[in-house]
Design a protein around this motif. Structure first.
Motif, PDB file in Angstrom:
ATOM      1  N   UNK A  60       0.843  -1.199   0.000  1.00 24.47           N
ATOM      2  CA  UNK A  60       0.000   0.000   0.000  1.00 24.47           C
ATOM      3  C   UNK A  60       0.882   1.254   0.000  1.00 24.47           C
ATOM      4  N   UNK A  61       1.901   1.240   0.874  1.00 24.95           N
ATOM      5  CA  UNK A  61       2.780   2.416   0.980  1.00 24.95           C
ATOM      6  C   UNK A  61       3.516   2.656  -0.340  1.00 24.95           C
ATOM      7  N   UNK A  62       4.031   1.580  -0.957  1.00 24.38           N
ATOM      8  CA  UNK A  62       4.741   1.713  -2.244  1.00 24.38           C
ATOM      9  C   UNK A  62       3.834   2.380  -3.281  1.00 24.38           C
ATOM     10  N   UNK A  63       2.577   1.923  -3.366  1.00 17.89           N
ATOM     11  CA  UNK A  63       1.632   2.504  -4.333  1.00 17.89           C
ATOM     12  C   UNK A  63       1.403   3.984  -4.052  1.00 17.89           C
ATOM     13  N   UNK A  64       1.136   4.277  -2.784  1.00 13.62           N
ATOM     14  CA  UNK A  64       0.651   5.629  -2.467  1.00 13.62           C
ATOM     15  C   UNK A  64       1.749   6.689  -2.419  1.00 13.62           C
ATOM     16  N   UNK A  65       3.002   6.269  -2.169  1.00 17.24           N
ATOM     17  CA  UNK A  65       4.087   7.276  -2.220  1.00 17.24           C
ATOM     18  C   UNK A  65       4.843   7.197  -3.545  1.00 17.24           C
ATOM     19  N   UNK A  66       4.372   6.316  -4.445  1.00 17.93           N
ATOM     20  CA  UNK A  66       4.982   6.167  -5.772  1.00 17.93           C
ATOM     21  C   UNK A  66       6.437   5.702  -5.670  1.00 17.93           C
ATOM     22  N   UNK A  67       6.678   4.749  -4.757  1.00 20.62           N
ATOM     23  CA  UNK A  67       8.061   4.310  -4.498  1.00 20.62           C
ATOM     24  C   UNK A  67       8.634   3.492  -5.655  1.00 20.62           C
ATOM     25  N   UNK A  68       7.773   2.865  -6.454  1.00 18.73           N
ATOM     26  CA  UNK A  68       8.262   2.091  -7.590  1.00 18.73           C
ATOM     27  C   UNK A  68       8.339   2.969  -8.847  1.00 18.73           C
ATOM     28  N   UNK A  69       7.936   4.229  -8.701  1.00 20.14           N
ATOM     29  CA  UNK A  69       7.986   5.161  -9.834  1.00 20.14           C
ATOM     30  C   UNK A  69       6.980   4.830 -10.916  1.00 20.14           C
ATOM     31  N   UNK A  70       5.872   4.155 -10.564  1.00 24.65           N
ATOM     32  CA  UNK A  70       4.877   3.752 -11.583  1.00 24.65           C
ATOM     33  C   UNK A  70       4.182   4.963 -12.199  1.00 24.65           C
ATOM     34  N   UNK A  71       4.124   6.059 -11.451  1.00 26.19           N
ATOM     35  CA  UNK A  71       3.522   7.278 -11.992  1.00 26.19           C
ATOM     36  C   UNK A  71       4.635   8.276 -12.318  1.00 26.19           C
ATOM     37  N   UNK A  72       4.999   8.354 -13.605  1.00 26.68           N
ATOM     38  CA  UNK A  72       6.154   9.171 -14.001  1.00 26.68           C
ATOM     39  C   UNK A  72       5.934  10.667 -13.810  1.00 26.68           C
ATOM     40  N   UNK A  73       4.672  11.086 -13.623  1.00 30.19           N
ATOM     41  CA  UNK A  73       4.392  12.523 -13.495  1.00 30.19           C
ATOM     42  C   UNK A  73       4.485  13.011 -12.056  1.00 30.19           C
ATOM     43  N   UNK A  74       4.733  12.084 -11.128  1.00 31.79           N
ATOM     44  CA  UNK A  74       4.774  12.472  -9.719  1.00 31.79           C
ATOM     45  C   UNK A  74       6.106  12.128  -9.080  1.00 31.79           C
ATOM     46  N   UNK A  75       6.439  12.806  -7.961  1.00 30.57           N
ATOM     47  CA  UNK A  75       7.704  12.507  -7.291  1.00 30.57           C
ATOM     48  C   UNK A  75       7.758  11.052  -6.812  1.00 30.57           C
ATOM     49  N   UNK A  76       8.963  10.509  -6.732  1.00 34.05           N
ATOM     50  CA  UNK A  76       9.157   9.122  -6.323  1.00 34.05           C
ATOM     51  C   UNK A  76       9.442   9.070  -4.833  1.00 34.05           C
ATOM     52  N   UNK A  77       8.691   8.218  -4.126  1.00 34.59           N
ATOM     53  CA  UNK A  77       8.869   8.066  -2.688  1.00 34.59           C
ATOM     54  C   UNK A  77       9.816   6.927  -2.359  1.00 34.59           C
ATOM     55  N   UNK A  78       9.844   6.567  -1.071  1.00 32.60           N
ATOM     56  CA  UNK A  78      10.761   5.525  -0.597  1.00 32.60           C
ATOM     57  C   UNK A  78      10.074   4.752   0.527  1.00 32.60           C
ATOM     58  N   UNK A  79      10.209   3.417   0.502  1.00 32.37           N
ATOM     59  CA  UNK A  79       9.629   2.569   1.553  1.00 32.37           C
ATOM     60  C   UNK A  79      10.663   1.572   2.051  1.00 32.37           C
ATOM     61  N   UNK A  80      10.893   1.591   3.376  1.00 31.83           N
ATOM     62  CA  UNK A  80      11.760   0.599   4.019  1.00 31.83           C
ATOM     63  C   UNK A  80      10.904  -0.249   4.957  1.00 31.83           C
ATOM     64  N   UNK A  81      10.962  -1.575   4.794  1.00 31.83           N
ATOM     65  CA  UNK A  81      10.223  -2.489   5.671  1.00 31.83           C
ATOM     66  C   UNK A  81      11.183  -3.259   6.568  1.00 31.83           C
ATOM     67  N   UNK A  82      10.847  -3.363   7.850  1.00 34.72           N
ATOM     68  CA  UNK A  82      11.704  -4.053   8.827  1.00 34.72           C
ATOM     69  C   UNK A  82      10.874  -5.116   9.535  1.00 34.72           C
ATOM     70  N   UNK A  83      11.436  -6.316   9.680  1.00 32.39           N
ATOM     71  CA  UNK A  83      10.724  -7.355  10.437  1.00 32.39           C
ATOM     72  C   UNK A  83      11.709  -8.362  11.031  1.00 32.39           C
ATOM     73  N   UNK A  84      11.265  -9.033  12.086  1.00 34.51           N
ATOM     74  CA  UNK A  84      12.015 -10.146  12.676  1.00 34.51           C
ATOM     75  C   UNK A  84      12.090 -11.308  11.699  1.00 34.51           C
ATOM     76  N   UNK A  85      11.072 -11.404  10.847  1.00 24.10           N
ATOM     77  CA  UNK A  85      10.926 -12.565   9.957  1.00 24.10           C
ATOM     78  C   UNK A  85      11.588 -12.336   8.605  1.00 24.10           C
ATOM     79  N   UNK A  86      11.625 -13.414   7.829  1.00 18.29           N
ATOM     80  CA  UNK A  86      12.059 -13.372   6.438  1.00 18.29           C
ATOM     81  C   UNK A  86      11.067 -12.531   5.634  1.00 18.29           C
ATOM     82  N   UNK A  87      11.562 -11.831   4.600  1.00 17.73           N
ATOM     83  CA  UNK A  87      10.678 -11.013   3.764  1.00 17.73           C
ATOM     84  C   UNK A  87      10.902 -11.308   2.292  1.00 17.73           C
ATOM     85  N   UNK A  88       9.818 -11.546   1.542  1.00 22.95           N
ATOM     86  CA  UNK A  88       9.957 -11.759   0.093  1.00 22.95           C
ATOM     87  C   UNK A  88      10.018 -10.409  -0.598  1.00 22.95           C
ATOM     88  N   UNK A  89      10.927 -10.273  -1.580  1.00 20.48           N
ATOM     89  CA  UNK A  89      11.139  -8.980  -2.240  1.00 20.48           C
ATOM     90  C   UNK A  89       9.854  -8.356  -2.783  1.00 20.48           C
TER      91      UNK A  89
END
Ligand code: SAM
Length: 196
Positions: free
Chosen positions: A39-68
């Protein structure tokens, strides 16, 4: 397609309280399996999917394993209460700071309601030790807790460090559950300086 139904809680909270906008930098604490991060990636445009808007950044932290996840940086096998992890987090942040701290963390439940409540409140309080290092003045913190007798301790601490604190119970959280959220807005610059 979200990795978990919890996504709908964050979508609902963001639709109502506008945490995100394209270009913002976000840390998601307790990120596994990654639905809030999606959700955060979509809404802050962290993947740059919307070229007309600024690109955000998302860092996820967990005790567990995380799939990319495209658009997110993940720090797996990491305990948010560990000062060594705080340093790692800071090194991963492009601006050294974030605009939004999210926490949907939950300790392993013992089934003893009172104890689980206290453990989660302490986990949330630990975010306030991390905040001076990584939260931009004016920033936002959203954290989940299980309601109970120590919730006022967390609320009081949030009121010291932020200008505005709201209690939120999303529709998407099941009615019978004690699950509640505090949304704290406008992180005070003094909170940043005092604790450094
Ligand atoms: N928001 C996630 C999503 O939408 O996919 C679900 C999060 S899940 C309810 C809670 C997570 O908090 C678990 O994956 C757990 O490992 C993590 N967690 C609990 N204590 C933690 C800690 N001390 N440091 C980092 N993560 C923690």
């Amino acid at each position: 397609n979200y990795r978990c139904r919890s996504a709908f809680k964050l979508l609902e909270i963001d639709d109502k309280h506008s945490l995100f906008r394209p270009g913002l930098h976000v840390i998601d604490c307790g990120t596994a399996p990654g639905a809030w991060a999606q959700v955060a990636v979509e809404r802050v445009n962290a993947a740059g999917s919307d070229p007309d808007n600024p690109i955000g950044f998302v860092l996820g932290v967990d005790l567990l394993h995380l799939s990319p996840l495209e658009g997110a940086i993940f720090l797996p096998h990491a305990d948010i209460t560990d000062p060594g992890v705080h340093r790692e987090i800071q090194n991963l942040l492009p601006k050294g700071k974030v605009d939004v701290i999210l926490s949907d963390m939950a300790p392993n439940a013992t089934g003893i309601r009172e104890l689980d409540h206290q453990k989660l409140i302490h986990l949330c309080l630990s975010l306030l030790d991390l905040a001076p290092c990584i939260l931009q003045p004016g920033g936002v913190l959203l954290c989940k807790f299980w309601d109970g007798k120590d919730a006022h301790l967390l609320r009081r601490r949030l009121m010291q460090d932020f200008q505005e604190v709201r209690t939120i119970k999303p529709q998407a959280s099941r009615k019978e559950s004690a699950e509640t959220f505090f949304l704290a807005k406008t992180y005070r610059a003094e909170a940043n300086v005092q604790l450094k």
